[in-house]
Design an enzyme around this catalytic site. Structure first.
Site, short mmCIF file in Angstrom:
data_model
loop_
_atom_site.label_atom_id
_atom_site.label_comp_id
_atom_site.label_asym_id
_atom_site.label_seq_id
_atom_site.Cartn_x
_atom_site.Cartn_y
_atom_site.Cartn_z
N LYS A 205 -71.88 -8.09 -28.14
CA LYS A 205 -72.71 -9.72 -28.27
C LYS A 205 -72.87 -10.25 -26.83
O LYS A 205 -74.10 -9.79 -26.48
CB LYS A 205 -72.42 -10.72 -29.29
CG LYS A 205 -72.26 -10.37 -30.62
CD LYS A 205 -72.18 -9.78 -31.91
CE LYS A 205 -72.93 -9.16 -32.82
NZ LYS A 205 -72.79 -8.05 -33.21
N GLU B 287 -70.37 -19.99 -26.68
CA GLU B 287 -72.18 -20.39 -26.59
C GLU B 287 -71.97 -21.76 -27.67
O GLU B 287 -71.83 -22.02 -28.23
CB GLU B 287 -72.86 -19.65 -27.36
CG GLU B 287 -73.19 -19.76 -28.60
CD GLU B 287 -74.29 -18.08 -28.77
OE1 GLU B 287 -74.39 -17.20 -28.20
OE2 GLU B 287 -74.32 -18.18 -30.46
N HIS C 294 -69.43 -19.05 -41.31
CA HIS C 294 -70.98 -18.71 -40.59
C HIS C 294 -70.58 -17.67 -41.55
O HIS C 294 -71.19 -16.04 -41.41
CB HIS C 294 -69.32 -18.16 -39.25
CG HIS C 294 -68.87 -20.10 -38.61
ND1 HIS C 294 -70.06 -20.48 -38.33
CD2 HIS C 294 -68.22 -20.20 -38.56
CE1 HIS C 294 -69.37 -21.93 -38.35
NE2 HIS C 294 -67.69 -21.11 -37.82
N GLU D 59 -80.94 -10.83 -34.88
CA GLU D 59 -80.80 -12.49 -35.23
C GLU D 59 -80.94 -13.75 -34.72
O GLU D 59 -80.76 -12.83 -33.37
CB GLU D 59 -79.20 -12.28 -36.04
CG GLU D 59 -79.17 -11.12 -37.01
CD GLU D 59 -77.62 -11.37 -37.50
OE1 GLU D 59 -77.23 -12.69 -37.09
OE2 GLU D 59 -77.34 -11.00 -37.87
N GLU E 64 -78.00 -11.32 -31.50
CA GLU E 64 -77.49 -11.05 -31.87
C GLU E 64 -78.56 -9.49 -32.56
O GLU E 64 -79.43 -10.10 -33.29
CB GLU E 64 -76.37 -10.28 -32.42
CG GLU E 64 -76.25 -10.71 -34.39
CD GLU E 64 -74.35 -11.38 -34.10
OE1 GLU E 64 -73.60 -11.57 -33.00
OE2 GLU E 64 -74.44 -10.44 -35.47
N ASN F 106 -77.73 -6.26 -35.47
CA ASN F 106 -76.75 -5.48 -35.85
C ASN F 106 -77.25 -4.48 -35.87
O ASN F 106 -78.38 -3.86 -36.07
CB ASN F 106 -76.39 -6.37 -36.95
CG ASN F 106 -75.85 -7.58 -36.73
OD1 ASN F 106 -74.85 -7.40 -36.19
ND2 ASN F 106 -76.25 -8.38 -37.67
N ARG G 114 -76.84 -1.67 -37.71
CA ARG G 114 -76.43 -1.06 -39.23
C ARG G 114 -77.13 -2.29 -40.06
O ARG G 114 -78.20 -1.92 -39.89
CB ARG G 114 -74.86 -1.56 -39.04
CG ARG G 114 -74.83 -3.66 -39.33
CD ARG G 114 -73.70 -3.91 -40.16
NE ARG G 114 -72.81 -5.15 -39.04
CZ ARG G 114 -73.03 -5.80 -39.99
NH1 ARG G 114 -74.27 -6.08 -41.22
NH2 ARG G 114 -72.95 -7.44 -39.66
#
Length: 648
Positions: free
Chosen positions: A116, A191, A226, A266, A279, A281, A283
């Site tokens: 990330k 962050e 999360h 995202e 980020e 992903n 996949r």
């Protein structure tokens, strides 16, 4: 051409990929740990290869063993699914070096995006808005709240919100430990945490011929720990301009790394509507079915097509139609800090909607892996219709076994904020108490009454056709009312139900209730002029009662309380089966502790769970130690309150 494919995963996603393989005529290979020897994905595969051990680090995270399994089984391709090694560039490289086809993006793209921290650097260079990173070592009170995240993976593992500076060191340790356990990499970054932000993502699909599709948006704001709970497509309430900017940014991200295959970009959308890149992903996502339902696509089939070198079917994606909502059915208790649950899943039946499941009735939910049982997906022409359909399907589902989050899902889907599209990541933080409040006691008592009536029917000696009992046929009727006691799950409310067979039928002590019919598995009661039907399923000391308006589970109790069934005050019991991973610094017998202080950390189902001091006092017994495996209810420690100690 792919002829045989190994899925380097387990559970629901392995079963999902196998389904597409069967449709395409591709043979399937499963891998399994010892704990998964009888799992659904093993039963559904054409061939299966054992990975010795049970812990993920010894099995599904062992890329060398997975590659060896593919070669041994004669597979010519490997699909990583999601989680585990799905974003591990070293594993992707090892698959290809072994001469196997990798169903995923290029190794270079994974290397750039799977971390990330590196992904954010790349996006910053491309001009995509970012949240400025914070150095945890230099963080001040002005930087709070902070969000700690695992650099090497997603799915909520290794994520922590820090609101007090004094909590930062401990949360960094916990986040790093959880990330290391889940992904084999303990790197964590920080962050700013955006309050009431929305989690919105864009599905991309790219081929090796320059084609990139942006397949709409998804909203995944409803999360616990999360991890996403309810997702939908398209994301509701986004202005067309913002939706277009998200699509453009997602396509730019894919092109920046020469991406191929399925990926998800995202974003965090702040309350004012400003998007920030979170980020990418590299996949397939857990929530991909909602995109499939809206676009009429099979994303796994597209992944396989692209891996075989084919282009996307057209330059532009198909037009979306309708709305889709997905709910993740977890074996967990939301009212008790989302504690994962284990045990036999006796029934799983959710008719009328799409069900992507990793279990079927008769399977056992163990302690080693994620507690997700299934994904339930509803599609309809409008959002209102899709939400209503999904809530009703869940409400009427037959799910017998461990406690699940089913009631939470139904209440979430019907909450005014969700219905109105007022979504953000703080939804459960604000609304959890009302969403997990005990259900109407009168309705629960009716269900308990139905359980008692069905038990009476099963105990009766004379039945008529159709399985209904004619209690008046008994030669000898008890002169005293019969008592049955039940404890509701998971609320723990006790119900005492009395009934008495009479010449005219069965009389119950529940006020205002008349027994219309009494069968061994189905009971009809009338209350307040309304007739209701109850389906009753007893198993292993529990009774499951399904109704048109919800389901109930009870533990059948002895008629009289056992005085020995007590726990000493101050006892710390394991809330679930798991492994002790660490103790509080300096924790030993004789130590002073404060109420609410975290004393022991358990790892269960890939998540860490804290065991807190029940009261302030002295630790008088400590049975837990790192590495110790414990069952639910095991005594871990005892805290004695000095004020309650008796004088000698």
């Amino acid at each position: 051409m792919i002829k045989s494919l190994l899925v380097a995963n387990r559970g629901e996603i392995a079963c999902r990929i196998f389904r597409t393989c069967r449709d395409l005529g591709i043979a399937t290979v499963a891998v399994y740990s010892d704990a998964d020897a009888g799992a659904l994905h093993v039963r559904e595969a054409d061939t299966a290869v054992r990975l010795p051990g049970a812990a993920p680090a010894d099995t599904y995270l062992r890329g060398d063993l997975v590659v060896a399994a593919a070669l041994a089984a004669g597979a010519d391709a490997v699909h990583p699914g999601y989680g585990f090694l799905s974003e591990n560039a070293g594993f992707a490289a090892a698959v290809q070096e072994a001469g196997l086809r990798w169903i995923g993006p290029p190794v270079e793209a994974i290397e750039l995006m799977a971390s990330k921290t590196r992904a954010k650097e790349l996006m910053a260079a491309a001009g995509v808005p970012l949240l400025a990173p914070v150095d945890p070592a230099a963080a001040t009170a002005d930087d709070l709240p902070l969000l700690l995240k695992a650099a090497a993976g997603g799915g909520g593992r290794g994520m922590r919100v820090v609101r007090e500076l004094s909590d930062l060191p401990g949360e960094l340790t916990a986040a790093a430990a959880e990330a290391l356990s889940a992904f084999g990499d303990g790197e964590v970054f920080a962050e700013p945490y955006v309050e009431r932000g929305r989690h919105v993502e864009v599905q991309v699909m790219a081929d090796g011929h320059g084609g990139v599709w942006a397949l709409g948006t998804r909203d995944c704001s409803l999360q616990r720990r999360h991890q996403k709970v309810i997702e939908e497509a398209p994301a509701p309430g986004l202005p067309d301009g913002l939706r277009g900017r998200l699509h453009e940014a997602a396509v730019a991200a894919a092109r920046a790394v020469d991406y191929r295959g399925a990926g998800t970009v995202e974003f965090l959308v702040a309350p004012g509507g400003r998007p920030y890149f979170l980020e990418m992903n590299t996949r397939l996502q857990v929530e991909h079915p909602v995109t499939e339902e809206v676009f009429g696509l099979d994303l796994v089939a597209l992944q396989l097509r692209i891996a075989e070198g084919e282009p996307l079917p057209s330059a532009e994606p198909p037009s979306p139609a309708g709305h889709a909502v997905e709910a993740r059915l977890y074996a967990e208790d939301p009212a008790r800090d989302w504690q994962p649950q284990t045990g036999a899943l006796l029934s799983l039946d959710v008719p009328g909607v799409r069900l992507d499941a990793g279990y079927t009735g008769g399977d056992t939910i163990g302690v080693h892996y994620d507690p997700m049982i299934a994904k339930v997906i509803a599609r309809a022409p409008t959002r209102t219709e899709a939400v209503r359909l999904l809530a009703r399907a869940l409400e009427r589902a037959r799910i017998h076994g461990p406690v699940t989050n089913r009631d939470l899902l139904v209440r979430s889907l019907r909450h005014p904020d969700f219905v109105g599209g007022r979504l953000d990541a703080g939804f459960y933080e604000r609304h959890l108490p009302e969403l997990t409040a005990a259900r109407d006691e009168a309705s629960a008592r009716l269900a308990a009454t139905a359980a008692a009536v069905a038990e009476a029917a099963r105990n009766a000696t004379s039945t008529t056709g159709g399985g209904f009992t004619r209690f008046g046929a008994w030669r000898n009727l008890p002169s005293q009312p019969q008592l049955r006691r039940y404890r509701g799950e998971p609320d723990g409310v006790d119900h005492e139900i009395t009934y008495r067979p009479t010449r005219d039928g069965l009389s119950v002590g529940t006020e205002g209730v008349r027994v219309v019919s009494a069968g061994r598995a189905r009971v009809t009661l009338e209350h307040g002029g309304v007739t209701r039907h109850f389906d009753v399923f007893p198993a292993d000391g529990k009774v499951y009662v399904d109704t048109a308006s919800g389901a109930y589970a009870f533990t059948a109790l002895p008629r009289f309380t056992d005085p020995a069934d007590r726990t000493e005050p101050g006892s710390l019991l394991a809330p679930m089966p798991g492994t002790v991973v660490r103790l509080a610094d300096g924790l030993a017998e004789g130590a002073a502790v404060v109420a609410g202080q975290p004393l022991i950390w358990l790892e269960a189902m890939k998540m860490e769970h804290r065991v807190l001091a029940p009261a302030s006092g002295t630790l008088t017994a400590l049975h837990a130690a790192p590495g110790l495996q414990v069952e639910v209810g095991a005594l871990l420690a005892v805290v004695t309150d000095p004020s309650e100690e008796q004088p000698a």
